[in-house]
Design a protein around this motif. Structure first.
Motif, PDB file in Angstrom:
ATOM      1  N   ILE B  45       0.849  -1.205   0.000  1.00 38.43           N
ATOM      2  CA  ILE B  45       0.000   0.000   0.000  1.00 38.43           C
ATOM      3  C   ILE B  45       0.881   1.251   0.000  1.00 38.43           C
ATOM      4  O   ILE B  45       0.672   2.182  -0.770  1.00 38.43           O
ATOM      5  CB  ILE B  45      -0.931   0.051   1.235  1.00 38.43           C
ATOM      6  CG1 ILE B  45      -1.791  -1.204   1.306  1.00 38.43           C
ATOM      7  CG2 ILE B  45      -1.797   1.295   1.190  1.00 38.43           C
ATOM      8  CD1 ILE B  45      -2.757  -1.206   2.489  1.00 38.43           C
ATOM      9  N   GLN B  46       1.879   1.223   0.868  1.00 37.10           N
ATOM     10  CA  GLN B  46       2.786   2.389   0.938  1.00 37.10           C
ATOM     11  C   GLN B  46       3.447   2.654  -0.403  1.00 37.10           C
ATOM     12  O   GLN B  46       3.603   3.786  -0.835  1.00 37.10           O
ATOM     13  CB  GLN B  46       3.876   2.118   1.974  1.00 37.10           C
ATOM     14  CG  GLN B  46       3.537   2.597   3.360  1.00 37.10           C
ATOM     15  CD  GLN B  46       4.806   2.793   4.164  1.00 37.10           C
ATOM     16  OE1 GLN B  46       5.549   1.831   4.331  1.00 37.10           O
ATOM     17  NE2 GLN B  46       5.045   3.989   4.652  1.00 37.10           N
ATOM     18  N   VAL B  48       2.343   1.797  -3.427  1.00 39.61           N
ATOM     19  CA  VAL B  48       1.381   2.303  -4.416  1.00 39.61           C
ATOM     20  C   VAL B  48       1.090   3.781  -4.146  1.00 39.61           C
ATOM     21  O   VAL B  48       1.061   4.603  -5.070  1.00 39.61           O
ATOM     22  CB  VAL B  48       0.074   1.464  -4.380  1.00 39.61           C
ATOM     23  CG1 VAL B  48      -0.987   2.086  -5.279  1.00 39.61           C
ATOM     24  CG2 VAL B  48       0.344   0.020  -4.804  1.00 39.61           C
ATOM     25  N   VAL B  49       0.896   4.122  -2.869  1.00 36.07           N
ATOM     26  CA  VAL B  49       0.618   5.521  -2.532  1.00 36.07           C
ATOM     27  C   VAL B  49       1.807   6.400  -2.937  1.00 36.07           C
ATOM     28  O   VAL B  49       1.633   7.505  -3.461  1.00 36.07           O
ATOM     29  CB  VAL B  49       0.305   5.664  -1.021  1.00 36.07           C
ATOM     30  CG1 VAL B  49       0.235   7.125  -0.602  1.00 36.07           C
ATOM     31  CG2 VAL B  49      -1.003   4.950  -0.685  1.00 36.07           C
ATOM     32  N   ARG B  58      -4.002   9.286  -9.363  1.00 39.30           N
ATOM     33  CA  ARG B  58      -4.633   8.385  -8.408  1.00 39.30           C
ATOM     34  C   ARG B  58      -5.260   7.234  -9.182  1.00 39.30           C
ATOM     35  O   ARG B  58      -5.394   7.274 -10.395  1.00 39.30           O
ATOM     36  CB  ARG B  58      -5.688   9.129  -7.606  1.00 39.30           C
ATOM     37  CG  ARG B  58      -5.094  10.344  -6.909  1.00 39.30           C
ATOM     38  CD  ARG B  58      -6.084  10.973  -5.985  1.00 39.30           C
ATOM     39  NE  ARG B  58      -5.826  10.477  -4.638  1.00 39.30           N
ATOM     40  CZ  ARG B  58      -6.350  11.023  -3.546  1.00 39.30           C
ATOM     41  NH1 ARG B  58      -7.161  12.034  -3.639  1.00 39.30           N
ATOM     42  NH2 ARG B  58      -6.068  10.530  -2.354  1.00 39.30           N
ATOM     43  N   ASN B  59      -5.642   6.219  -8.438  1.00 36.80           N
ATOM     44  CA  ASN B  59      -6.286   5.047  -9.040  1.00 36.80           C
ATOM     45  C   ASN B  59      -5.479   4.487 -10.205  1.00 36.80           C
ATOM     46  O   ASN B  59      -5.947   4.403 -11.333  1.00 36.80           O
ATOM     47  CB  ASN B  59      -7.706   5.382  -9.510  1.00 36.80           C
ATOM     48  CG  ASN B  59      -8.634   5.643  -8.342  1.00 36.80           C
ATOM     49  OD1 ASN B  59      -8.357   5.188  -7.229  1.00 36.80           O
ATOM     50  ND2 ASN B  59      -9.712   6.352  -8.581  1.00 36.80           N
TER      51      ASN B  59
END
Lengths: 302, 93
Positions: B45-46, B48-49, B58-59
């Motif tokens: 997650i980190q 990707v962010v 985003r997305n």
């Protein structure tokens, strides 16, 4: 990733925008269980819901990248963390999705702030006031577990009123000390998707060793009474695995809450949000469409 | 952005994430997130962010790379991640 600096704790969160932000989308807030973190939702329901809603996932205190204060781990205090997080993010009200211990946090929050909860999805939630003791010895799979744990050299007090947490802790210890044995056990009983990572396991052990979390999570309660559940008038979807030990809580929710739908996931255990991702997402979307006054476009993009 | 630049960005972001993890692994196209860098799902997650922030997009649709038939893939190399990102950026351009 962003943090919310709350008075007693720093909460790590992630807001996932809706694919279509106009008009203002519904908010969904997702609350994970013990010994995991926001990643529990990230690869499953969260991205599905962003097709229709703005989704917020976060790490409970002591978990993931949130800070680990010495105290404040009761579900009541974690429900207060949730309130402060929503205030910080400017979310007046939201649909809540919670798994396991996260469900206690969600229910306490909904009882304290009913106007801020539009609906509840409670996935395999053991409600402590309803099921104060969870003795794995009473579970039909206990003999199989015993055998497998003994083979791995682990002794578990399965008559302890919180033997589920003891089991989680033993698995965490095994993950750190003998990862191959831990992987085998996890995959046998929870499925490959529910395995603990080494750093997550270390963090769980560290939290139990250095904070008052164990005592605060497991007692003294009750945080609410069974009759209080009648005050939950929001639409509720109670999901429970066919083989789960939390079935009693789900049945009580159905009995006490006028607007609760109960669904049993066939053949599933505690971790069906991971092991049965697609079914879980489908059931949630149907619930939102049918009961929660929110009509995601079923079948068009899912 | 060409593939080499995307690859460079991937290496930089991942190197930043693992900087204080006390690992011996080299960062390169064949480096694997789980086997070599001991990534857990929250680290993904980190990552990707961090990509979203660096690319100001985003997305990025990472679930298409991370999930196959409703299950997390076991592992990914940095080369695979760079190729996926490059393809997403090319489509979006």
């Amino acid at each position: 990733m962003p943090f919310a600096e709350l008075p007693a704790v720093r909460i790590n969160y992630l807001r996932m925008p809706a694919e279509d932000e106009a008009p203002a989308p519904e908010d969904v807030v997702m609350i994970h269980g013990l010994a995991t973190n926001m990643a529990f939702w990230y690869g499953g329901l969260a991205p599905v819901l962003t097709r229709f809603a703005r989704v917020t996932i976060y790490d409970l205190r002591g978990h993931g990248h949130s800070s680990m204060p010495p105290t404040g781990y009761s579900p009541v205090e974690m429900a207060e963390d949730l309130r402060l997080l929503l205030d910080h993010l400017g979310i007046d009200s939201a649909h809540m999705v919670a798994h396991s211990f996260g469900g206690m946090v969600a229910v306490i929050f909904a009882l304290s702030h009913p106007e801020r909860v539009k609906s509840l999805v409670l996935a395999d939630v053991r409600l402590r006031p309803v099921q104060p003791r969870l003795r794995l010895r009473q579970w039909r799979f206990a003999p199989r577990w015993h055998e497998a744990l003994a083979e791995a050299g682990v002794t578990l007090d399965d008559d302890h009123p919180d033997s589920g947490i003891l089991l989680l802790t033993e698995l965490a210890r095994l993950t750190v000390e003998r990862p191959d044995d831990a992987r085998r056990l996890n995959e046998t009983f929870f499925g490959a998707e529910a395995r603990l990572g080494t750093r997550t396991a270390r963090r769980w052990l560290n939290m139990l060793e250095t904070t008052s979390a164990f005592g605060e999570i497991t007692g003294p309660g009750p945080d609410f009474h069974r009759d209080d559940l009648k005050r939950l008038t929001q639409p509720i979807l109670a999901l429970v695995g066919e083989h789960s030990i939390a079935k009693t809580s789900a049945r009580v929710l159905k009995r006490e809450c006028a607007n609760c739908v109960l669904r049993v996931i066939p053949g599933a255990g505690h971790f069906f949000p991971l092991s049965r991702r697609q079914l879980f997402a489908r059931l949630c979307l149907r619930f939102y469409a049918a009961r929660a006054g929110w009509r995601p476009e079923l079948g068009t993009r899912h | 952005m060409d593939l080499a630049k995307v690859q460079e960005l991937v290496f930089e972001v991942v190197a930043g994430l693992v900087a204080d993890w006390d690992l011996d692994a080299e960062i390169g196209p064949t480096t694997r997130l789980v086997a070599d860098l001991e990534f857990e799902s929250i680290d993904i997650i980190q990552m990707v962010v961090a990509f979203e922030e660096r690319l100001r997009k985003r997305n990025l649709g990472f679930e298409k790379l991370l999930m196959i038939d409703g299950r997390y893939v076991d592992d990914l190399s940095l080369g695979q991640i760079a190729a996926f990102l490059h393809q997403r950026l090319t489509v979006a351009a």
